[in-house]
Enzyme design. Structure first.
Site, mmCIF file in Angstrom:
data_model
loop_
_atom_site.group_PDB
_atom_site.id
_atom_site.type_symbol
_atom_site.label_atom_id
_atom_site.label_comp_id
_atom_site.label_asym_id
_atom_site.label_seq_id
_atom_site.Cartn_x
_atom_site.Cartn_y
_atom_site.Cartn_z
ATOM 1 N N ASP A 190 0.897 -0.913 0.097
ATOM 2 C CA ASP A 190 -0.190 -0.115 -0.127
ATOM 3 C C ASP A 190 0.864 0.877 0.034
ATOM 4 O O ASP A 190 0.390 2.333 -0.365
ATOM 5 C CB ASP A 190 -1.115 -0.632 1.393
ATOM 6 C CG ASP A 190 -1.396 -1.367 1.321
ATOM 7 O OD1 ASP A 190 -2.110 -1.640 -0.027
ATOM 8 O OD2 ASP A 190 -1.670 -2.337 2.187
ATOM 9 N N HIS A 231 -5.633 -3.695 5.366
ATOM 10 C CA HIS A 231 -4.881 -3.298 4.306
ATOM 11 C C HIS A 231 -6.515 -4.697 2.853
ATOM 12 O O HIS A 231 -6.095 -5.650 2.780
ATOM 13 C CB HIS A 231 -4.274 -4.243 3.903
ATOM 14 C CG HIS A 231 -3.798 -5.491 2.587
ATOM 15 N ND1 HIS A 231 -3.106 -4.542 1.412
ATOM 16 C CD2 HIS A 231 -3.877 -6.249 1.880
ATOM 17 C CE1 HIS A 231 -2.523 -4.896 0.380
ATOM 18 N NE2 HIS A 231 -2.881 -6.140 0.675
HETATM 19 N N1 LIG Z 1 -0.271 -8.444 2.065
HETATM 20 C C1 LIG Z 1 -0.099 -8.500 1.071
HETATM 21 O O1 LIG Z 1 -0.482 -6.766 -0.082
HETATM 22 C C2 LIG Z 1 -0.785 -9.175 -0.544
HETATM 23 C C3 LIG Z 1 -1.233 -10.335 -0.159
HETATM 24 N N2 LIG Z 1 -1.548 -11.153 -0.929
HETATM 25 C C4 LIG Z 1 -2.010 -12.767 -1.059
HETATM 26 O O2 LIG Z 1 -1.009 -13.175 -1.191
HETATM 27 C C5 LIG Z 1 -1.509 -14.955 -1.012
HETATM 28 C C6 LIG Z 1 -0.135 -15.759 -2.158
HETATM 29 O O3 LIG Z 1 -0.617 -14.583 -3.988
HETATM 30 P P1 LIG Z 1 -0.103 -15.376 -5.110
HETATM 31 O O4 LIG Z 1 1.246 -15.469 -3.515
HETATM 32 O O5 LIG Z 1 -0.392 -14.827 -5.962
HETATM 33 O O6 LIG Z 1 -1.162 -16.840 -4.772
HETATM 34 P P2 LIG Z 1 0.127 -18.313 -5.315
HETATM 35 O O7 LIG Z 1 -1.766 -19.331 -6.297
HETATM 36 O O8 LIG Z 1 1.180 -18.202 -6.630
HETATM 37 O O9 LIG Z 1 1.219 -19.116 -4.739
HETATM 38 C C7 LIG Z 1 0.025 -19.263 -3.303
HETATM 39 C C8 LIG Z 1 1.327 -20.571 -2.805
HETATM 40 O O10 LIG Z 1 1.070 -20.491 -1.384
HETATM 41 C C9 LIG Z 1 0.929 -22.386 -1.500
HETATM 42 N N3 LIG Z 1 0.074 -23.263 0.099
HETATM 43 C C10 LIG Z 1 -0.815 -23.250 -0.363
HETATM 44 N N4 LIG Z 1 -1.421 -23.852 1.154
HETATM 45 C C11 LIG Z 1 -0.170 -23.983 1.581
HETATM 46 C C12 LIG Z 1 0.393 -24.279 2.766
HETATM 47 N N5 LIG Z 1 -0.815 -25.181 4.193
HETATM 48 N N6 LIG Z 1 1.666 -24.292 2.914
HETATM 49 C C13 LIG Z 1 2.703 -23.888 2.531
HETATM 50 N N7 LIG Z 1 2.494 -23.242 0.613
HETATM 51 C C14 LIG Z 1 1.345 -23.331 0.881
HETATM 52 C C15 LIG Z 1 0.940 -22.910 -2.749
HETATM 53 O O11 LIG Z 1 0.641 -24.146 -2.978
HETATM 54 C C16 LIG Z 1 0.851 -21.872 -3.934
HETATM 55 O O12 LIG Z 1 3.062 -21.813 -4.030
HETATM 56 C C17 LIG Z 1 -2.667 -14.942 -1.227
HETATM 57 O O13 LIG Z 1 -3.291 -14.951 -0.396
HETATM 58 C C18 LIG Z 1 -3.271 -13.553 -2.284
HETATM 59 O O14 LIG Z 1 -4.495 -12.763 -1.666
HETATM 60 C C19 LIG Z 1 -1.022 -10.659 -2.757
HETATM 61 C C20 LIG Z 1 -0.510 -9.339 -2.732
HETATM 62 C C21 LIG Z 1 -0.445 -8.590 -2.265
HETATM 63 O O1 LIG Z 2 -5.716 -7.744 -3.802
HETATM 64 C C1 LIG Z 2 -5.074 -8.341 -3.635
HETATM 65 O O2 LIG Z 2 -6.289 -9.431 -4.023
HETATM 66 C C2 LIG Z 2 -3.578 -8.409 -3.104
HETATM 67 C C3 LIG Z 2 -3.129 -8.194 -2.821
HETATM 68 O O3 LIG Z 2 -4.060 -7.686 -1.026
HETATM 69 C C4 LIG Z 2 -3.144 -6.444 -2.744
HETATM 70 O O4 LIG Z 2 -2.870 -6.603 -4.164
HETATM 71 O O5 LIG Z 2 -2.762 -6.074 -2.628
#
Ligand SMILES: NC(=O)C1=CN([C@@H]2O[C@H](COP(=O)(O)OP(=O)(O)OC[C@H]3O[C@@H](n4cnc5c(N)ncnc54)[C@H](O)[C@@H]3O)[C@@H](O)[C@H]2O)C=CC1
Ligand SMILES: O=C([O-])CC(=O)C(=O)O
Length: 345
Positions: free
Chosen positions: A180, A207
């Protein structure tokens, strides 16, 4: 494996341990182990790359339920000091975590168009709960950087899991809201025509949607080139930044590259704090008394124990005061939803 191969593999590990030990020692800094849980995912892979490039990391542990041997083999070929190891499946989670100073959690499902972050709760709450249970067992003193959404609920879930295990330290649990801040800086610099690398903007609250409250009245370098309408539009764009990426990716996930960057910035700040670098300040969603809510994002000073000081909000504009009041209801119910889940499961 043949005994001779086993012997040479363990010699190799011992040798490379010595290599990175001496690299950290030569640089006069402590050895630091960082674990990434969800390391084979969209965020996990580029985050693994960026942490491998971080000179403060001596050991990088990459854990996922599938795919980590390949990611670890790939990243490990980069000629930087961090020793990389891949771990796959729950039976290897303990080893992945043991000795970690910082654990970064991007494990869980991302949004598709039309979904809110809260729509991820049902799947991600359980994933986070399981991983935090293992953290409390294998590395209870680590700083935990929670990326998995909905952060407004996953951080309270983590806190409850740690409390139940008797390992909770509010100074060591962080919801990563750096993206953010990264977005607010970029959008402000573009609109105000100031050099982006010089920009600072605190982002407070939570967030998700309106709980994300950028404080453009405190942005530096200050400018009077922006109208109230400009500030309103910048605020909305920052709040909707995640959705902008989700829609542009059209079903192929959410922000991964900018998130990996933001996650690497925040983890680096945590490591600097642990190593005693003074005045390390980042925004993060932490246990807080800044408002009446038990968790809130604001500027936080990081140190040898994690959170050294949670900063207040400073002077707010009337527009920001309104935003602050508006966000409290949603943020409160997301926090309560997380706490309730942790107690019920
Ligand atoms: N805090 C923030 O600002 C942001 C948060 N996110 C969040 O981050 C998370 C991940 O996003 P991506 O990497 O794009 O998803 P993705 O689906 O590409 O990767 C997620 C990974 O987590 C793994 N996974 C699932 N269950 C698991 C477990 N029990 N133990 C270990 N690994 C496990 C999957 O195998 C996969 O490799 C989502 O919840 C998304 O919303 C995404 C962008 C920004
Ligand atoms: O928007 C989403 O789902 C992933 C996220 O938290 C971000 O990009 O800020």
């Amino acid at each position: 494996m043949r005994p001779s191969l086993l012997r040479s593999a363990s010699q190799l590990v011992r040798r490379s341990r010595r290599d990175y030990s001496s690299a950290a020692a030569a640089a006069g800094q402590p050895e630091r182990k960082v674990a990434i849980l969800g390391a084979a995912g969209g965020i996990g892979q580029p985050l693994a790359l960026l942490m491998k490039l971080n000179p403060l990391v001596s050991s990088l542990s990459l854990y996922d339920i599938a795919g980590t041997p390949g990611v670890a083999a790939d990243v490990s070929h980069i000629n930087s000091p961090a020793l990389v190891k891949g771990f796959v499946g729950e039976e290897q989670l303990g080893e992945a975590l043991e000795g970690s100073d910082v654990v970064i959690i991007p494990a869980g499902v991302p949004r598709k168009p039309g979904m809110t972050r809260d729509d991820l709760f049902n799947i991600n709450a359980g994933i986070v709960k399981g991983l935090c249970t293992a953290i409390s067992k294998y590395c209870p003193n680590a700083l935990v950087n929670m990326i998995s959404n909905p952060v407004n609920s996953t951080v309270p879930i983590a806190a409850e899991v740690f409390k139940k295990a008797g390992t909770y330290d509010e100074k060591k649990l962080f919801g990563v809201t750096t993206l953010d801040v990264v977005r607010a800086k970029t959008f402000y610099a573009g609109k105000a025509s100031v050099p982006v690398t010089e920009v600072n903007v605190p982002v407070v609250g939570g967030h998700a949607g309106i709980t994300i409250l950028p404080l453009f009245s405190q942005a530096t370098p200050a400018t009077n080139a922006l109208s109230h309408e400009d500030i309103k539009a910048l605020t909305k764009r920052t709040q909707d930044g995640g959705t902008e990426v989700v829609e542009a990716k059209a079903g192929k996930g959410s922000a991964t590259l900018s998130m990996a960057y933001a996650g690497a910035v925040f983890a680096d700040a945590c490591l600097k704090g642990l190593n005693g670098v003074p005045d390390v300040v980042e925004c993060s969603f932490v246990q807080s008394t800044v408002t009446e809510l038990p968790f809130f994002a604001s500027k936080v000073r990081l140190g040898k124990n994690g959170v050294e000081e949670v900063h207040g909000l400073g002077q707010l504009s009337e527009f920001e005061k309104g935003g602050l009041e508006n966000l409290k209801g949603e943020l409160k119910s997301s926090i309560e939803k997380g706490i309730k889940f942790a107690h019920a499961n």
